[in-house]
Design a protein around this motif. Structure first.
Motif, mmCIF file in Angstrom:
data_model
loop_
_atom_site.group_PDB
_atom_site.id
_atom_site.type_symbol
_atom_site.label_atom_id
_atom_site.label_comp_id
_atom_site.label_asym_id
_atom_site.label_seq_id
_atom_site.Cartn_x
_atom_site.Cartn_y
_atom_site.Cartn_z
ATOM 1 N N ARG A 32 0.833 -1.210 0.000
ATOM 2 C CA ARG A 32 0.000 0.000 0.000
ATOM 3 C C ARG A 32 0.859 1.247 0.000
ATOM 4 N N ARG A 33 1.942 1.243 0.753
ATOM 5 C CA ARG A 33 2.836 2.410 0.811
ATOM 6 C C ARG A 33 3.497 2.660 -0.547
ATOM 7 N N TRP A 36 0.981 4.251 -2.770
ATOM 8 C CA TRP A 36 0.745 5.630 -2.348
ATOM 9 C C TRP A 36 1.897 6.522 -2.824
ATOM 10 N N ARG A 39 1.721 7.392 -6.432
ATOM 11 C CA ARG A 39 0.736 8.423 -6.749
ATOM 12 C C ARG A 39 1.123 9.799 -6.209
ATOM 13 N N ASN A 40 2.209 9.874 -5.463
ATOM 14 C CA ASN A 40 2.651 11.131 -4.848
ATOM 15 C C ASN A 40 4.131 11.388 -5.157
#
Length: 58
Positions: A32-33, A36, A39-40
């Protein structure tokens, strides 16, 4: 310093001071990290600090 080393710090932030009963739970949190962070890209650029990172997300 290898280019991926500072990136590891960004990933470790997601699991710092956490305990996991199963390896699958740790893998899920890290995955998940990673998504994330993908996307950042501005977070990655600031955390990594390498010239090539400026081109991320372009």
């Amino acid at each position: 310093m290898p280019p991926v080393e500072p990136f590891g710090t960004l990933v470790r932030e997601a699991v710092a001071n956490e305990t996991f009963n199963r390896l699958a739970d740790l893998r899920r949190r890290i995955t998940r990290r990673w998504w994330w962070l993908a996307r950042n890209p501005l977070i990655v650029k600031g955390g990594v600090g390498f010239r090539w990172a400026v081109n991320l997300g372009k």
